[in-house]
Scaffold this motif. Sequence first.
Motif, PDB file in Angstrom:
ATOM      1  N   ALA A 138       0.959  -1.049  -0.101  1.00  0.00           N
ATOM      2  CA  ALA A 138      -0.047  -0.024  -0.088  1.00  0.00           C
ATOM      3  C   ALA A 138       0.830   1.369  -0.130  1.00  0.00           C
ATOM      4  N   ASP A 139       1.867   1.047   0.842  1.00  0.00           N
ATOM      5  CA  ASP A 139       2.942   2.175   1.030  1.00  0.00           C
ATOM      6  C   ASP A 139       3.540   2.622  -0.521  1.00  0.00           C
ATOM      7  N   ARG A 140       4.069   1.516  -1.155  1.00  0.00           N
ATOM      8  CA  ARG A 140       4.648   1.587  -2.432  1.00  0.00           C
ATOM      9  C   ARG A 140       3.546   2.476  -3.372  1.00  0.00           C
TER      10      ARG A 140
ATOM     11  N   ILE B 205      12.762   0.727   1.192  1.00  0.00           N
ATOM     12  CA  ILE B 205      13.304  -0.309   2.108  1.00  0.00           C
ATOM     13  C   ILE B 205      12.710   0.308   3.377  1.00  0.00           C
ATOM     14  N   GLY B 206      12.529   1.629   3.586  1.00  0.00           N
ATOM     15  CA  GLY B 206      11.887   1.987   5.078  1.00  0.00           C
ATOM     16  C   GLY B 206      12.900   1.946   6.004  1.00  0.00           C
TER      17      GLY B 206
ATOM     18  N   PHE C   2      18.880  -5.413  -0.660  1.00  0.00           N
ATOM     19  CA  PHE C   2      19.587  -4.037  -0.571  1.00  0.00           C
ATOM     20  C   PHE C   2      20.633  -3.975   0.147  1.00  0.00           C
ATOM     21  N   PHE C   3      21.147  -4.854   0.736  1.00  0.00           N
ATOM     22  CA  PHE C   3      22.574  -4.929   1.390  1.00  0.00           C
ATOM     23  C   PHE C   3      23.567  -5.938   0.881  1.00  0.00           C
ATOM     24  N   ALA C   4      23.330  -6.313  -0.465  1.00  0.00           N
ATOM     25  CA  ALA C   4      24.255  -7.343  -1.001  1.00  0.00           C
ATOM     26  C   ALA C   4      25.099  -6.266  -1.881  1.00  0.00           C
TER      27      ALA C   4
ATOM     28  N   PHE D 262      22.288  -4.488  12.338  1.00  0.00           N
ATOM     29  CA  PHE D 262      21.618  -5.396  13.404  1.00  0.00           C
ATOM     30  C   PHE D 262      20.363  -5.092  13.763  1.00  0.00           C
ATOM     31  N   GLU D 263      19.694  -3.760  13.446  1.00  0.00           N
ATOM     32  CA  GLU D 263      18.205  -3.574  13.687  1.00  0.00           C
ATOM     33  C   GLU D 263      17.376  -4.505  12.912  1.00  0.00           C
ATOM     34  N   TRP D 264      18.049  -4.466  11.424  1.00  0.00           N
ATOM     35  CA  TRP D 264      17.172  -5.284  10.548  1.00  0.00           C
ATOM     36  C   TRP D 264      17.174  -6.895  11.084  1.00  0.00           C
ATOM     37  N   LEU D 265      18.424  -7.388  11.342  1.00  0.00           N
ATOM     38  CA  LEU D 265      18.605  -8.645  11.873  1.00  0.00           C
ATOM     39  C   LEU D 265      17.474  -8.918  12.988  1.00  0.00           C
ATOM     40  N   VAL D 266      17.749  -8.136  13.802  1.00  0.00           N
ATOM     41  CA  VAL D 266      16.545  -8.114  15.045  1.00  0.00           C
ATOM     42  C   VAL D 266      15.000  -8.259  14.629  1.00  0.00           C
ATOM     43  N   GLN D 267      14.750  -7.733  13.350  1.00  0.00           N
ATOM     44  CA  GLN D 267      13.515  -7.711  12.964  1.00  0.00           C
ATOM     45  C   GLN D 267      13.081  -8.942  12.436  1.00  0.00           C
TER      46      GLN D 267
END
Lengths: 628, 269
Positions: A30-32, A177-178, A344-346, A392-397
Amino acid sequence: MEMKSKQLLILYATQTGNALDVAERVAREADRRACRVLIRSIDEYDASSLPAVDTVIFVVSTTGQGDTPDSMKGFWRFLLQRNLGNHWLEGVHYAVFGLGDSGYQKYNFVAKKLDKRLSDLGATAVIERGLGDDQHPSGYEAALDPWMSSLWSGLNEIKPDFFPEGPDFLVPIEELIGQPKFQVTYHNIDNMDSQLSTTTDFKYLQMQIGRARSMSSGKVPHEKSKPDAFLKMVKNLPLTKASHEKDVRHFEFEFVSQVIQYEVGDILEVLPSQNSAAVDSFIQRCNLDPESFITVHPREMENHLLDNSLTALDVPIKLRTFVELTMDVASASPRRYFFEVMSFFATAEHEKERLQYFASPEGRDDLYQYNQKERRTVLEVLEDFPSVQMPFEWLVQLVPPLKNRAFSISSSPLAHPNQVHLTVDVVSWTTPFKRKRWGLCSTWLASLVPEERIYIPVWFHKGLLPPPPPSLPLVLIGPGTGCAPFRGFVEERAVQSQSSTVAPTLFFFGCRNKHNDFLYNDLWLSHSQNDGVLSEAKGGGFYTAFSRDQPQKVYVQHKMQEQSQRIWNLLGEGAAIYVAGSSTKMPSDVMVALEEIISKESGAPRESATRWLRSLEKAGKYHVEAWS
Amino acid sequence: MDLKSERSTVLVITDDASYAVTSLNIIWDSENEDSKRFDPLIIMQASSLARLPLDSSYVNLVIYIARSAEFPVDELYAEIFRVLVPGGMLVVYGSSKSGTNEVMSAIERRLLLAGFSDGNHFLLNSVAQCFGVKAKKPSWKIGSSFAIKKKTVKNPLKIEMDDDTDLIDEDSLLTEEDLKKPQLPLVGDCEVGTTRKACKNCTCGRAEQEEKVQKLELTMDQLNNPQSACGNCGLGDAFRCSTCPYKGLPPFKLGEKVSLSGNFLTADI
């Protein structure tokens, strides 16, 4: 002044996190499209506010027995009220997406019933309901992709206001990516933990686990973060003959912390330990400092209500401890979104391409093959895409949360004070690519040696099998590890029978071979002789089905047919029926057998028998605890 | 429960001791209760307790005074429920700057889910932005209701059950179609697309091909000195084709010995 565009409401009812995952994906899509969205768990939403809503999307899971997830029980009860009438939701638009498993009889019942009820209450469907199916080769995503497509075009047609940038506006997925859902704060603390690190300090251990788990992304709102108690293992015995086929264990535990009073039929939840080398490997691969002290909080966003109980937790925890206690790095598989964010992080082009492919509808089936069917772990995925460095924040999620495993308790506290027993199948299997996989928790428990005094964090809660009073006649059906809660029932009745009369108990057990996996055979036999609680002399009985001991398959339902008169008589005395076990088919096979028995013995037609069994269910005398 | 006529056991729980004393007086004044009648037990810092140090069904009235925006967590509700006598009451007092209605409703809902009944909320007249949410522990014992009260008639087909007439029968929402045994999804067609698998009912021979490939034992030579024509074999399963002989093995470098699976879940049994 800019007019704020309309806001789409998304309500989800999740049991294991799948519906939440879908709801969040719908929100991102929806955001997109520049469509504003408000996403809420259904138990955080007041049903009486529904009539005022413009458009609402429901994402609801159906549990194995056809029930609503716990979070939806209150809401659903509200909707079922007769006096709401059929105009209550007039003017409200809605769409339903259901998650279910067509291997079960009651496939997606929750979504189907919700869809009909909303329409009966006067609401208008934007599109037809979507039904995600675990049995599909690529899981629920297969139904989700086309359903979402229809949703956007359907919504655009009738409510273009939701799309202020127009129907063709679409942020390319590579650019969106937000922000991660969580924020991690690093603290400067010297030796905070060391003075309290004696492992015999249960209060400390309990607090530590409580802190970590309440900060974790996997926290379910009504779940307790702090363990109820700690147990230590005192016995670890095989119940099956050594073979590669089955390994079922009998575990006995004692309380090392305070004793919790439980009842037969209760559930024990265990927090498994992760392999230390795996945790270290993960931390190294992700360039994290295991010794740093952190706190984890949800990032404040319009769409995520701040969990009140979290703000009280300002005590930092070691990063390694947080990973160890809450992030499943070497067992569970990540979801599709993990791969999308990884892309995104590759930094290596071929990795980026492959990850984007996996995250796309075209690559969905291949992702399913590589990831879900192979039970690819987070560590393995990170190893296969070495250029990816995720913050790390993304990993936590996104790393799957380390989940407690639930077991039916197989002891009666009357027979074994201060102890808890479990009957556990140590699961292992081979994947399509011929890789060997083992169950995390069952393997860990099986590896424990009483002398090591490892402390096991546990929680107790009620299951679906209420403890029967001694005066209630029972028909118990529990093949395989399904016999676990009934071991507790029988032991308890045996103790109670010493001081007063107890009602008769019929128990039907099944397994593959009398000489390989006849769990607790001595116990059942001893109670079915010498006027024991399972003896025919006392109005009871113990019957076994060994499915592979003869050319044709013999299961519990066949044994039940042989005893149809006994069962019918006991039902006539007001017996309750309890079914437990690990199979998708067994509970429905048993129900069919019961319908046949009732029909045969009473002379009534099958339809009456079926209705009678349903009313038995409604009267609270038919209980099923089935696990997969 | 008539609180004015007899001494009752009252428990006060708070997360801030000093705040509680002043609040209690205000609350009791506003509720017209004589504070001298009560001799409450006070528990502070309740948020760090896993269990309340009281017997079950012991307390008539529980008052929770929340100092800040943190309200009782669900395990505390469960504990409060346990220590209350059946028919006993819980009142949660709190203050909130905004969205008071939403906050009150949220608490009421959680109380209901924890097993309380007769929830309602109110605003305190004497204290600004201060509200209360009340609920009762039901006076019937839970869990005993499934022994039927009436003796069953010999014909078990007549069964007594609770008629919930104010709720519709949810099974009536399902159609004939819905109730039929669900069709397992058809596995995709035989078209060789980007997907790797052969269909379950494969007639084109692809399944046989796949099976042959899986039976290919890797030779020692291939393990010690792996080569790859396509260049993808060493990258790991994510990049390998469906026919790759190295499928299932970890990634490797060309020419270097392949390490056999280092799966951290290897059982130590």
